[in-house]
Design a protein around this motif. Structure first.
Motif, short mmCIF file in Angstrom:
data_model
loop_
_atom_site.label_atom_id
_atom_site.label_comp_id
_atom_site.label_asym_id
_atom_site.label_seq_id
_atom_site.Cartn_x
_atom_site.Cartn_y
_atom_site.Cartn_z
N MET A 1 -71.63 -2.73 -24.93
CA MET A 1 -72.32 -2.63 -23.75
C MET A 1 -71.87 -1.27 -23.13
O MET A 1 -70.62 -0.76 -23.31
CB MET A 1 -71.27 -3.64 -22.83
N GLY A 2 -72.93 -0.70 -22.36
CA GLY A 2 -72.80 0.41 -21.62
C GLY A 2 -72.82 0.62 -20.45
O GLY A 2 -73.00 -0.50 -19.80
N GLU A 3 -72.40 1.90 -19.83
CA GLU A 3 -72.73 1.93 -18.61
C GLU A 3 -74.19 1.83 -18.20
O GLU A 3 -75.11 1.95 -18.94
CB GLU A 3 -72.58 3.58 -18.23
N MET A 4 -74.31 1.08 -17.06
CA MET A 4 -75.91 0.83 -16.58
C MET A 4 -75.82 1.40 -15.16
O MET A 4 -75.50 0.95 -14.18
CB MET A 4 -75.82 -0.85 -16.32
N TRP A 32 -77.28 -8.53 -20.86
CA TRP A 32 -76.69 -8.05 -22.15
C TRP A 32 -75.56 -6.84 -21.70
O TRP A 32 -74.67 -6.46 -21.90
CB TRP A 32 -77.36 -7.81 -23.24
N PHE A 33 -76.54 -5.82 -21.03
CA PHE A 33 -75.98 -4.50 -20.75
C PHE A 33 -75.01 -4.63 -19.42
O PHE A 33 -73.91 -3.99 -19.47
CB PHE A 33 -76.96 -3.31 -20.17
N ARG A 34 -75.16 -5.67 -18.72
CA ARG A 34 -74.15 -5.75 -17.40
C ARG A 34 -72.98 -6.61 -18.13
O ARG A 34 -71.90 -6.35 -17.57
CB ARG A 34 -75.05 -6.51 -16.43
N HIS A 35 -73.29 -7.85 -18.56
CA HIS A 35 -72.06 -8.68 -18.85
C HIS A 35 -71.91 -8.99 -20.43
O HIS A 35 -70.85 -9.78 -20.66
CB HIS A 35 -72.65 -10.02 -18.39
N GLY A 36 -72.47 -8.19 -21.27
CA GLY A 36 -72.33 -8.57 -22.68
C GLY A 36 -72.71 -10.04 -23.13
O GLY A 36 -73.38 -10.72 -22.45
N THR A 37 -72.84 -9.98 -24.71
CA THR A 37 -73.20 -11.50 -25.13
C THR A 37 -72.56 -12.60 -24.45
O THR A 37 -73.59 -13.55 -23.88
CB THR A 37 -72.95 -11.41 -26.77
N ALA A 38 -71.53 -12.95 -24.25
CA ALA A 38 -71.05 -13.94 -24.06
C ALA A 38 -71.17 -14.11 -22.37
O ALA A 38 -71.70 -15.18 -21.81
CB ALA A 38 -69.22 -14.08 -24.09
N ALA A 43 -77.53 -16.89 -18.55
CA ALA A 43 -78.65 -16.30 -17.63
C ALA A 43 -79.88 -16.07 -18.65
O ALA A 43 -80.82 -16.47 -18.33
CB ALA A 43 -78.22 -15.07 -16.86
N MET A 44 -79.53 -15.56 -19.77
CA MET A 44 -80.30 -15.49 -20.67
C MET A 44 -81.08 -16.73 -21.53
O MET A 44 -82.31 -16.52 -21.19
CB MET A 44 -79.72 -14.51 -22.04
N ARG A 45 -80.33 -17.55 -21.51
CA ARG A 45 -80.85 -18.87 -21.97
C ARG A 45 -81.69 -19.52 -21.10
O ARG A 45 -82.89 -20.12 -21.41
CB ARG A 45 -79.59 -19.97 -22.31
N ALA A 46 -81.33 -19.31 -19.53
CA ALA A 46 -82.21 -20.06 -18.70
C ALA A 46 -83.45 -19.49 -18.37
O ALA A 46 -84.42 -19.88 -18.29
CB ALA A 46 -81.25 -20.08 -17.23
N PRO A 54 -88.14 -19.69 -27.20
CA PRO A 54 -87.33 -20.70 -28.08
C PRO A 54 -85.72 -19.77 -27.86
O PRO A 54 -85.60 -18.81 -28.17
CB PRO A 54 -87.78 -20.68 -29.43
N SER A 55 -84.98 -20.74 -28.08
CA SER A 55 -83.45 -20.21 -27.70
C SER A 55 -83.17 -19.67 -29.06
O SER A 55 -82.29 -18.76 -29.05
CB SER A 55 -82.64 -21.33 -27.52
N THR A 56 -83.86 -19.84 -30.31
CA THR A 56 -83.60 -19.22 -31.44
C THR A 56 -84.02 -17.61 -31.48
O THR A 56 -83.50 -16.79 -32.33
CB THR A 56 -84.43 -19.57 -32.80
N ALA A 57 -84.56 -17.22 -30.51
CA ALA A 57 -84.86 -15.76 -30.09
C ALA A 57 -83.77 -15.09 -29.51
O ALA A 57 -83.49 -13.84 -29.74
CB ALA A 57 -85.86 -15.22 -29.03
N LEU A 58 -82.56 -15.81 -29.28
CA LEU A 58 -81.45 -15.17 -28.71
C LEU A 58 -80.57 -14.34 -29.70
O LEU A 58 -80.29 -13.25 -29.42
CB LEU A 58 -80.37 -16.13 -27.91
#
Length: 156
Positions: A1-4, A32-38, A43-46, A54-58
């Motif tokens: 993750m980086g500075e945003m 992702w850039f704000r909070h990382g994967t976990a 929010a990404m899944r929603a 599809p969730s397989t795109a994650l």
């Protein structure tokens, strides 16, 4: 993750101008850039569910974005999740994914090369191909927005 910073150049587009799939992927970038994967997963899944992605795109999206976490990778300017404007770097990333879907992987690699060292670039282009494959399988096409790509490349 980086500075945003969210202070970079803006594209001519607002979030409302984007297709639902583009908004979902853009939300993925921002989360992702704000909070990382976990931290960004829910929010990404929603966002993907709402857009029919599809969730397989994650997984390939995480692989692509993870390339920016490697040493010596420059970071694209990613705006805050609540921003209503789309940054030029964000549009360049969306256009790179659209280029892969359109059968123009060299265009995508040229955009990603702005930020990534060669090994990360190879992983990122493979992840972009896999993400495009998932989107194609769901009959989701990201539109090319060449004007955004030209703006982003002119900033170099």
């Amino acid at each position: 993750m980086g500075e945003m910073t969210g202070e970079g150049r803006l594209s001519p587009w607002a979030v409302g101008d984007l297709t639902p799939a583009e908004r979902a992927v853009l939300t993925g970038f921002r989360q992702w850039f704000r909070h990382g994967t976990a931290g960004g997963m829910a929010a990404m899944r929603a966002g993907f569910d709402v857009a029919g992605v599809p969730s397989t795109a994650l997984l390939p999206l995480f692989a692509l974005l993870g390339c920016f976490a490697v040493a010596q990778a420059r970071r694209p300017d990613i705006r805050p999740p609540s921003s209503l404007r789309v940054g030029a770097d964000e549009m360049a990333l969306l256009d790179a994914l659209a280029a892969v879907q359109a059968g123009e992987p060299d265009s995508a690699a040229q955009v990603l090369d702005r930020w990534l060292p060669i090994m990360a670039l190879c992983v990122a282009t493979d992840a972009a191909r896999e993400l495009a494959h998932v989107l194609d399988g769901a009959c989701i096409r990201l539109p090319r927005r060449r004007a955004a790509r030209l703006i982003a490349l002119a900033a170099e």
